[in-house]
Write a protein that holds these residues in place. Structure first.
Motif, PDB file in Angstrom:
ATOM      1  N   ARG A   1      -0.653  13.592  -5.424  1.00 39.99           N
ATOM      2  CA  ARG A   1      -0.156  12.322  -4.864  1.00 39.99           C
ATOM      3  C   ARG A   1       0.520  12.566  -3.519  1.00 39.99           C
ATOM      4  NH1 ARG A   1       2.665  10.944  -8.889  1.00 39.99           N
ATOM      5  NH2 ARG A   1       4.665  11.773  -8.236  1.00 39.99           N
ATOM      6  N   GLU A   2       1.382  13.573  -3.465  1.00 46.23           N
ATOM      7  CA  GLU A   2       2.118  13.852  -2.232  1.00 46.23           C
ATOM      8  C   GLU A   2       1.201  14.326  -1.099  1.00 46.23           C
ATOM      9  OE1 GLU A   2       4.946  16.630  -3.679  1.00 46.23           O
ATOM     10  OE2 GLU A   2       6.045  15.115  -4.852  1.00 46.23           O
ATOM     11  N   SER A   3       0.033  14.870  -1.467  1.00 43.99           N
ATOM     12  CA  SER A   3      -0.911  15.307  -0.441  1.00 43.99           C
ATOM     13  C   SER A   3      -1.747  14.154   0.097  1.00 43.99           C
ATOM     14  CB  SER A   3      -1.835  16.401  -1.001  1.00 43.99           C
ATOM     15  OG  SER A   3      -2.767  15.848  -1.920  1.00 43.99           O
ATOM     16  N   GLY A   4      -1.572  12.963  -0.481  1.00 47.98           N
ATOM     17  CA  GLY A   4      -2.268  11.793   0.042  1.00 47.98           C
ATOM     18  C   GLY A   4      -3.536  11.409  -0.681  1.00 47.98           C
ATOM     19  N   ILE A   5      -3.781  11.994  -1.842  1.00 43.26           N
ATOM     20  CA  ILE A   5      -4.972  11.650  -2.607  1.00 43.26           C
ATOM     21  C   ILE A   5      -4.748  10.315  -3.323  1.00 43.26           C
ATOM     22  CG2 ILE A   5      -6.535  12.378  -4.445  1.00 43.26           C
ATOM     23  CD1 ILE A   5      -6.692  14.084  -1.936  1.00 43.26           C
ATOM     24  N   GLU A   6      -5.761   9.456  -3.330  1.00 38.62           N
ATOM     25  CA  GLU A   6      -5.686   8.163  -4.001  1.00 38.62           C
ATOM     26  C   GLU A   6      -5.765   8.348  -5.517  1.00 38.62           C
ATOM     27  OE1 GLU A   6      -5.332   5.086  -2.370  1.00 38.62           O
ATOM     28  OE2 GLU A   6      -4.933   6.478  -0.719  1.00 38.62           O
ATOM     29  N   PRO A   7      -5.042   7.525  -6.288  1.00 39.31           N
ATOM     30  CA  PRO A   7      -5.065   7.681  -7.750  1.00 39.31           C
ATOM     31  C   PRO A   7      -6.469   7.551  -8.355  1.00 39.31           C
ATOM     32  CG  PRO A   7      -3.900   5.665  -7.101  1.00 39.31           C
ATOM     33  CD  PRO A   7      -4.099   6.472  -5.870  1.00 39.31           C
ATOM     34  N   MET A   8      -7.290   6.643  -7.818  1.00 34.72           N
ATOM     35  CA  MET A   8      -8.622   6.486  -8.401  1.00 34.72           C
ATOM     36  C   MET A   8      -9.545   7.639  -8.033  1.00 34.72           C
ATOM     37  SD  MET A   8      -8.660   4.120 -10.536  1.00 34.72           S
ATOM     38  CE  MET A   8     -10.381   4.466 -10.904  1.00 34.72           C
TER      39      MET A   8
END
Length: 457
Positions: free
Chosen positions: A264-271
């Motif tokens: 999450r902190e690296s910018g990856i989207e949850p989906m």
């Protein structure tokens, strides 16, 4: 009967992509069957369990799009486990054992040397009351084993006793109880191992389906036997394959490998996380699903491979890019606003740049370029810089739209004779400072005539 599933991690660390896979399998199964999802914290290991980890796990689940119907905490139910333990002792289903780890290891080696399976020989059942008293007088405290039902009359005369179940993922499965040691359910200090609290909770909470990693397959035979011993019907089980790192190593909450918080902190989207966690190692192609309901329509536990799947974080970037390229402005608006992207141009800006983003936070860099100009244009040769200055003299008057770029560059081409890369690259470098990026036809109206002229080299 309402389908009821549970996700039951120990709050001893941050959950990783492998844990999320289990949670998502349960969530999607409940979603497809109109069921309930129980979040249970198996925190009987008081020394290592922490509230901060429980809170973090819930936060990670919510971020993924999983919202439990109920939350249960095992450490609040010790009285119930004590009650069941006393009943099992009275019924002869639990028996006291006094061996040390060293003694057990020696017996195991002796059995192996005799080419016998290294299972516990139930020697503690042969102890007389006097012998037990003598051991306790030495200061030994008993641990308690569950007497597996793998014999007819004499517990020392075991026979093949098959436990069968139709696994949601793996199909027909069989475990022979005669090949297993009687499991320890209660330690010497009176604390509980995983098995008894888990089964008691599953009974009391009405769990109908247990979906978890395939490292629990052998445990399932023992647990089904325990369900039956407690007079309950066992839930339906499903065991999905495990995820490993690209190097084949297992994932661990303790090491933090591929933690949900880190992704999450690296910018990856949850989906992107959910799509890869669910579809990897299945017969479905791994693709970016825009919503949990869409992912549910592609989810089939029986389509999951039996062998472990290697998880490559680079695949997340591909899925992330796909999601962003299709993401409507309304979905991105609040997060863009937090990055400082707001105002009348925000939507047009998003539609212009989203096709070039790996992560949503990258939009901030393009917003800075649009609003303030490139940080440098050193890559322009003097010849190209002179060409750009000449091209800027040919800028049409406003208002501008997406067709302005075409009409302007046609005029530049006619005036200078330049075409192709020799025409477009110097203009791109002058306007953005970068050799690639969003379509300039989309960016030019955002820059406006004044903003474009301000980029004269």
């Amino acid at each position: 009967m309402t389908v009821t599933v549970r996700f039951a991690p120990s709050p001893t660390g941050r959950i990783h992509i492998g844990n999320a896979r289990t949670a998502l399998f349960n969530w999607l199964f409940a979603m497809k069957n109109g069921g309930r999802f129980v979040q249970r914290f198996d925190d009987t290991d008081i020394a290592r369990s922490k509230q901060e980890y429980a809170d973090a796990i819930l936060y990670d689940l919510h971020w993924l799009g999983i919202f439990p119907d109920a939350t249960e905490i095992q450490s609040r139910r010790f009285g119930r486990y004590d009650e069941v333990t006393e009943w099992m002792k009275a019924a002869g289903l639990l028996y006291a054992c006094y061996e040390t780890q060293e003694e057990l290891e020696l017996r195991r080696k002796i059995r192996l040397s005799r080419k016998l399976p290294p299972v516990y020989g139930r020697e503690a059942l042969k102890l007389t009351p006097e012998e037990r008293e003598a051991l306790e007088a030495e200061g030994r405290k008993p641990h308690w084993r569950f007497l597996l039902p793998n014999f007819k009359h004499d517990p020392f005369d075991t026979e093949r006793t098959e436990i069968h179940w139709n696994d949601l993922v793996r199909g027909e499965e069989t475990v022979d109880l005669a090949s297993l040691s009687d499991p320890v359910l209660v330690r010497e200090d009176g604390t509980y191992l995983y098995t008894l609290p888990s089964v008691v909770d599953d009974i009391d909470m009405g769990i109908t389906h247990i979906i978890r990693g395939d490292d629990h397959v052998t445990n399932t035979g023992v647990q089904i036997a325990l369900f039956r011993a407690l007079g309950a019907e066992a839930p339906i089980f499903g065991h999905h394959n495990m995820l490993t790192t690209s190097g084949g190593e297992g994932l661990s909450k303790r090491t933090g490998a591929l933690s949900i918080s880190g992704l999450r902190e690296s910018g990856i989207e949850p989906m992107a996380v959910a799509s890869l966690a669910v579809l990897i190692g299945s017969s479905e192609n791994v693709a970016a699903m825009p919503s949990m309901s869409e992912l549910a329509s592609h989810f089939d536990p029986a389509a999951t491979s039996k062998s472990a799947s290697k998880f490559d974080p680079d695949e997340l970037i591909v899925l992330n890019r796909t999601l962003l390229h299709k993401m409507p402005f309304e979905q991105a608006q609040d997060r863009l606003s937090a990055l400082g992207v707001s105002g009348d141009q925000a939507e047009a800006f998003w539609l212009a740049v989203r096709g070039n983003l790996d992560k949503l936070a990258d939009a901030a860099g393009w917003w800075r370029i649009v609003r303030q100009g490139p940080e440098q244009t050193d890559e322009l040769s003097e010849q190209d810089a002179e060409f750009v200055r000449e091209a800027l003299e040919l800028l049409p008057e406003e208002p501008w739209d997406r067709e302005t770029w075409k009409s302007w560059t046609n005029a530049v081409k006619e005036a200078t004779g330049r075409k192709g890369k020799a025409l477009f690259m110097p203009l791109r470098l002058a306007l953005t400072g970068l050799a690639s990026g969003p379509e300039l036809a989309d960016l030019l109206p955002l820059l406006g005539r004044e903003g474009t002229l301000a980029r004269r080299p």
